[in-house]
Write a protein that holds these residues in place. Structure first.
Motif, PDB file in Angstrom:
ATOM      1  N   VAL A  15     -44.189 -19.967 -31.055  1.00  0.00           N
ATOM      2  CA  VAL A  15     -43.757 -18.682 -30.500  1.00  0.00           C
ATOM      3  C   VAL A  15     -43.741 -18.746 -28.971  1.00  0.00           C
ATOM      4  O   VAL A  15     -42.840 -18.208 -28.320  1.00  0.00           O
ATOM      5  CB  VAL A  15     -44.655 -17.532 -31.015  1.00  0.00           C
ATOM      6  N   THR A  16     -44.714 -19.433 -28.398  1.00  0.00           N
ATOM      7  CA  THR A  16     -44.748 -19.601 -26.941  1.00  0.00           C
ATOM      8  C   THR A  16     -43.518 -20.366 -26.469  1.00  0.00           C
ATOM      9  O   THR A  16     -42.886 -19.991 -25.479  1.00  0.00           O
ATOM     10  CB  THR A  16     -46.043 -20.323 -26.509  1.00  0.00           C
ATOM     11  N   LEU A  17     -43.150 -21.424 -27.168  1.00  0.00           N
ATOM     12  CA  LEU A  17     -41.939 -22.174 -26.812  1.00  0.00           C
ATOM     13  C   LEU A  17     -40.704 -21.288 -26.948  1.00  0.00           C
ATOM     14  O   LEU A  17     -39.787 -21.361 -26.121  1.00  0.00           O
ATOM     15  CB  LEU A  17     -41.792 -23.419 -27.693  1.00  0.00           C
ATOM     16  N   GLY A  26     -31.398 -23.163 -27.351  1.00  0.00           N
ATOM     17  CA  GLY A  26     -32.674 -23.393 -28.018  1.00  0.00           C
ATOM     18  C   GLY A  26     -33.533 -24.426 -27.313  1.00  0.00           C
ATOM     19  O   GLY A  26     -34.487 -24.930 -27.868  1.00  0.00           O
ATOM     20  N   GLN A  27     -33.190 -24.737 -26.069  1.00  0.00           N
ATOM     21  CA  GLN A  27     -33.978 -25.752 -25.375  1.00  0.00           C
ATOM     22  C   GLN A  27     -34.818 -25.132 -24.269  1.00  0.00           C
ATOM     23  O   GLN A  27     -34.488 -24.095 -23.717  1.00  0.00           O
ATOM     24  CB  GLN A  27     -33.107 -26.875 -24.846  1.00  0.00           C
ATOM     25  N   CYS A  28     -35.950 -25.786 -24.005  1.00  0.00           N
ATOM     26  CA  CYS A  28     -36.851 -25.332 -22.960  1.00  0.00           C
ATOM     27  C   CYS A  28     -37.680 -26.517 -22.486  1.00  0.00           C
ATOM     28  O   CYS A  28     -37.709 -27.562 -23.133  1.00  0.00           O
ATOM     29  CB  CYS A  28     -37.752 -24.205 -23.462  1.00  0.00           C
ATOM     30  N   TYR A  29     -38.327 -26.344 -21.358  1.00  0.00           N
ATOM     31  CA  TYR A  29     -39.162 -27.430 -20.839  1.00  0.00           C
ATOM     32  C   TYR A  29     -40.380 -26.914 -20.081  1.00  0.00           C
ATOM     33  O   TYR A  29     -40.613 -27.282 -18.935  1.00  0.00           O
ATOM     34  CB  TYR A  29     -38.346 -28.416 -19.993  1.00  0.00           C
ATOM     35  N   LEU A  59     -38.887 -28.494 -34.169  1.00  0.00           N
ATOM     36  CA  LEU A  59     -38.416 -28.863 -32.836  1.00  0.00           C
ATOM     37  C   LEU A  59     -38.185 -30.356 -32.736  1.00  0.00           C
ATOM     38  O   LEU A  59     -38.630 -31.129 -33.580  1.00  0.00           O
ATOM     39  CB  LEU A  59     -39.407 -28.401 -31.753  1.00  0.00           C
ATOM     40  N   GLU A  60     -37.443 -30.730 -31.708  1.00  0.00           N
ATOM     41  CA  GLU A  60     -37.269 -32.132 -31.314  1.00  0.00           C
ATOM     42  C   GLU A  60     -37.721 -32.224 -29.874  1.00  0.00           C
ATOM     43  O   GLU A  60     -37.526 -31.289 -29.088  1.00  0.00           O
ATOM     44  CB  GLU A  60     -35.809 -32.568 -31.409  1.00  0.00           C
ATOM     45  N   TYR A  75     -37.816 -29.669 -24.987  1.00  0.00           N
ATOM     46  CA  TYR A  75     -37.985 -29.259 -26.377  1.00  0.00           C
ATOM     47  C   TYR A  75     -36.715 -28.573 -26.858  1.00  0.00           C
ATOM     48  O   TYR A  75     -36.181 -27.704 -26.181  1.00  0.00           O
ATOM     49  CB  TYR A  75     -39.160 -28.280 -26.513  1.00  0.00           C
ATOM     50  N   PHE A  76     -36.244 -28.975 -28.030  1.00  0.00           N
ATOM     51  CA  PHE A  76     -35.096 -28.348 -28.674  1.00  0.00           C
ATOM     52  C   PHE A  76     -35.615 -27.636 -29.913  1.00  0.00           C
ATOM     53  O   PHE A  76     -36.044 -28.293 -30.872  1.00  0.00           O
ATOM     54  CB  PHE A  76     -34.034 -29.381 -29.090  1.00  0.00           C
TER      55      PHE A  76
END
Length: 82
Positions: A15-17, A26-29, A59-60, A75-76
């Motif tokens: 959920v944090t991601l 859908g990506q984040c870092y 995730l990937e 992160y995807f």
């Protein structure tokens, strides 16, 4: 339900991601230290959660290199298949 099979710690990391993820990609870092501070978990717990989330298809992960000195975990987020 696959989401219910996750531990509460793994769900909170996911959920944090999601809070950081772009809606269309859908990506984040976020930094692991940021995830730790937002969840209250130590680094080991966050890394275990990330590994489980990846193994279960949520995730990937990959590394993104900006230059020699700076690289980030990318992160995807995905919808896992049942």
């Amino acid at each position: 339900d696959l989401f219910r099979s996750l531990t509460p710690a793994h769900r909170l990391v996911y959920v944090t991601l999601c809070m950081f993820a772009g809606r269309s990609t859908g990506q984040c870092y976020p930094k692991v230290s940021k995830i730790c501070s937002m969840t209250g978990f130590d680094r080991a717990t966050v890394f275990r959660a990330l590994t489980q989330l990846e193994e279960k298809g949520f995730l990937e992960r990959s590394k993104k290199h900006f230059n020699r000195a700076r690289r980030v975990n990318l992160y995807f987020l995905k919808s896992p298949s049942p």
